[in-house]
Design a protein around this motif. Structure first.
Motif, PDB file in Angstrom:
ATOM      1  N   THR A 143       0.831  -1.217   0.000  1.00  0.00           N
ATOM      2  CA  THR A 143       0.000   0.000   0.000  1.00  0.00           C
ATOM      3  C   THR A 143       0.864   1.266   0.000  1.00  0.00           C
ATOM      4  OG1 THR A 143      -0.234   0.079   2.413  1.00  0.00           O
ATOM      5  CG2 THR A 143      -1.888  -1.180   1.189  1.00  0.00           C
TER       6      THR A 143
ATOM      7  N   ARG B 261       2.972   6.320  -2.851  1.00  0.00           N
ATOM      8  CA  ARG B 261       4.080   6.798  -3.691  1.00  0.00           C
ATOM      9  C   ARG B 261       3.596   7.099  -5.112  1.00  0.00           C
ATOM     10  NH1 ARG B 261       9.394   5.861  -2.000  1.00  0.00           N
ATOM     11  NH2 ARG B 261       9.505   5.063   0.134  1.00  0.00           N
TER      12      ARG B 261
ATOM     13  N   SER C  75       5.316  11.590   2.429  1.00  0.00           N
ATOM     14  CA  SER C  75       4.676  11.664   3.753  1.00  0.00           C
ATOM     15  C   SER C  75       3.626  12.768   3.789  1.00  0.00           C
ATOM     16  CB  SER C  75       5.705  11.903   4.855  1.00  0.00           C
ATOM     17  OG  SER C  75       6.469  10.738   5.049  1.00  0.00           O
TER      18      SER C  75
ATOM     19  N   ARG D 210      -6.111   9.511   1.761  1.00  0.00           N
ATOM     20  CA  ARG D 210      -6.164   8.271   2.530  1.00  0.00           C
ATOM     21  C   ARG D 210      -7.508   7.575   2.332  1.00  0.00           C
ATOM     22  NH1 ARG D 210      -1.745   7.681   5.180  1.00  0.00           N
ATOM     23  NH2 ARG D 210      -2.524   5.682   5.881  1.00  0.00           N
TER      24      ARG D 210
ATOM     25  N   ARG E   6       0.967   0.984   6.879  1.00  0.00           N
ATOM     26  CA  ARG E   6       1.117   1.617   8.191  1.00  0.00           C
ATOM     27  C   ARG E   6      -0.167   1.507   9.009  1.00  0.00           C
ATOM     28  NH1 ARG E   6       5.083   2.176   5.512  1.00  0.00           N
ATOM     29  NH2 ARG E   6       6.761   3.707   5.683  1.00  0.00           N
ATOM     30  N   ASP E   7      -1.291   1.339   8.301  1.00  0.00           N
ATOM     31  CA  ASP E   7      -2.605   1.413   8.947  1.00  0.00           C
ATOM     32  C   ASP E   7      -3.493   0.232   8.567  1.00  0.00           C
ATOM     33  OD1 ASP E   7      -2.850   1.992   6.287  1.00  0.00           O
ATOM     34  OD2 ASP E   7      -4.371   3.548   6.547  1.00  0.00           O
TER      35      ASP E   7
ATOM     36  N   ARG F 202      10.663  10.805   8.106  1.00  0.00           N
ATOM     37  CA  ARG F 202       9.396  10.175   7.708  1.00  0.00           C
ATOM     38  C   ARG F 202       8.724   9.468   8.880  1.00  0.00           C
ATOM     39  NH1 ARG F 202       8.781   6.506   3.341  1.00  0.00           N
ATOM     40  NH2 ARG F 202      10.959   5.898   3.342  1.00  0.00           N
TER      41      ARG F 202
ATOM     42  N   ASP G 141       4.978  10.320   9.773  1.00  0.00           N
ATOM     43  CA  ASP G 141       3.976   9.249   9.679  1.00  0.00           C
ATOM     44  C   ASP G 141       3.347   8.953  11.049  1.00  0.00           C
ATOM     45  OD1 ASP G 141       4.580   9.040   6.977  1.00  0.00           O
ATOM     46  OD2 ASP G 141       5.934   7.341   7.225  1.00  0.00           O
TER      47      ASP G 141
ATOM     48  N   ARG H  10       1.079  12.432  12.306  1.00  0.00           N
ATOM     49  CA  ARG H  10      -0.022  13.043  11.530  1.00  0.00           C
ATOM     50  C   ARG H  10      -1.357  12.728  12.215  1.00  0.00           C
ATOM     51  NH1 ARG H  10       0.966   8.536   7.081  1.00  0.00           N
ATOM     52  NH2 ARG H  10      -0.373   6.947   7.957  1.00  0.00           N
TER      53      ARG H  10
HETATM   54  O1   DC Z   1       6.408   1.823   2.926  1.00  0.00           O
HETATM   55  P1   DC Z   1       6.828   3.031   2.113  1.00  0.00           P
HETATM   56  O2   DC Z   1       8.080   3.689   2.606  1.00  0.00           O
HETATM   57  O3   DC Z   1       6.885   2.740   0.654  1.00  0.00           O
HETATM   58  O4   DC Z   1       5.631   4.092   2.324  1.00  0.00           O
HETATM   59  C1   DC Z   1       5.644   5.347   1.707  1.00  0.00           C
HETATM   60  C2   DC Z   1       4.927   6.373   2.557  1.00  0.00           C
HETATM   61  O5   DC Z   1       3.529   6.140   2.538  1.00  0.00           O
HETATM   62  C3   DC Z   1       5.372   6.423   4.011  1.00  0.00           C
HETATM   63  O6   DC Z   1       5.937   7.693   4.304  1.00  0.00           O
HETATM   64  C4   DC Z   1       4.123   6.219   4.819  1.00  0.00           C
HETATM   65  C5   DC Z   1       2.985   6.201   3.835  1.00  0.00           C
HETATM   66  N1   DC Z   1       2.071   5.075   4.025  1.00  0.00           N
HETATM   67  C6   DC Z   1       0.934   5.291   4.758  1.00  0.00           C
HETATM   68  O7   DC Z   1       0.758   6.387   5.293  1.00  0.00           O
HETATM   69  N2   DC Z   1       0.006   4.312   4.897  1.00  0.00           N
HETATM   70  C7   DC Z   1       0.197   3.106   4.328  1.00  0.00           C
HETATM   71  N3   DC Z   1      -0.734   2.153   4.471  1.00  0.00           N
HETATM   72  C8   DC Z   1       1.381   2.851   3.589  1.00  0.00           C
HETATM   73  C9   DC Z   1       2.311   3.864   3.470  1.00  0.00           C
END
Ligand code: DC
Length: 222
Positions: free
Chosen positions: A32, A37, A93, A102, A124-125, A170, A174, A177
């Motif tokens: 995700t 990105r 970010s 989101r 992340r979520d 980051r 992250d 926020r």
């Molecule tokens: O895992 P990554 O480094 O490729 O993620 C890129 C950015 O996206 C990272 O700064 C956090 C965000 N992200 C997010 O907020 N929620 C997610 N489910 C996945 C990534």
């Protein structure tokens, strides 16, 4: 629907573990982070400001986004390499902190899993917001210096100090926020991967599944 959620900060081993787990369980895998990105890539490509919430949310809603196992395309353009580049990494970010972005990406992620009867999703979520009822939630962590070392190995054009500073920046954005911050779900299994090999982490996650489920085939081909 069988959903496994793998969350954690950059460099914690999420992608490697999630990919190996998906293969082992015969499920599909979704990165995700690549979706956030890709939206950032599309904003930059359009000449827009990633900090402008209206631009980012309009683009998130309108783009044709395909995230495959090894390839990412945005409106038919191959963005596989660019989404890992320094410009996107610097701006992502900010785009990921946008609540409208989101909510659009979360609904696309749910649809992705529904269409496939589940999957292994990393982010992340995933365990807190996207699939709070996931069969298993794993939150991977690792020592920040080790996470930076792993990332520095993946990106050849940046030195360790630059990568470490970017990761710290980051992590802070992250985690702090207001929209869906990076935090472990209360019912997630937290695994510290510092000094652990990939096989050890995957074996541990598979053992968590076999502890809680009867229909998992422990001897499935890796
Ligand atoms: O895992 P990554 O480094 O490729 O993620 C890129 C950015 O996206 C990272 O700064 C956090 C965000 N992200 C997010 O907020 N929620 C997610 N489910 C996945 C990534």
């Amino acid at each position: 629907m069988r959903v496994i959620a793998i969350d954690g900060p950059a460099g914690s081993g999420k992608s490697t573990v999630a990919r190996a787990l998906a293969k082992r369980l015969g499920l599909q895998y979704l990165d995700t982070g690549a979706m956030y990105r890709a939206v950032t890539f599309a904003v930059l490509r359009s000449g827009g400001d990633p900090g402008d919430p209206d631009v980012a949310s309009r683009i998130a809603r309108s783009i044709d986004l395909r995230v495959g196992l090894d390839e990412v395309t945005v409106d038919g353009v191959d963005a596989t390499l660019e989404i890992r580049g320094p410009e996107v990494t610097r701006a992502v970010s900010e785009v990921a902190a946008n609540p409208a972005v989101r909510s659009e990406l979360v609904s696309r992620q749910r649809e992705w899993a529904r269409e496939r009867g589940g999957g292994v999703l990393e982010g992340r979520d995933i365990g807190t917001v996207v699939f709070p009822d996931a069969e298993l939630k794993v939150y991977l962590t690792a020592d920040p210096a080790e996470r930076a070392r792993r990332r520095a190995k993946e990106v050849t054009d940046l030195d360790y100090e630059t990568v470490a500073a970017d990761l710290a920046r980051r992590d802070a954005l992250d985690s702090n926020r207001s929209a869906d911050p990076m935090v472990e779900a209360g019912d997630a299994v937290v695994l510290d991967t510092t000094g652990l090999g990939i096989d050890g982490v995957v074996a541990r996650v598979v053992s968590l599944l076999t502890d809680t489920s009867d229909d998992t085939n422990e001897n499935a081909d890796a």
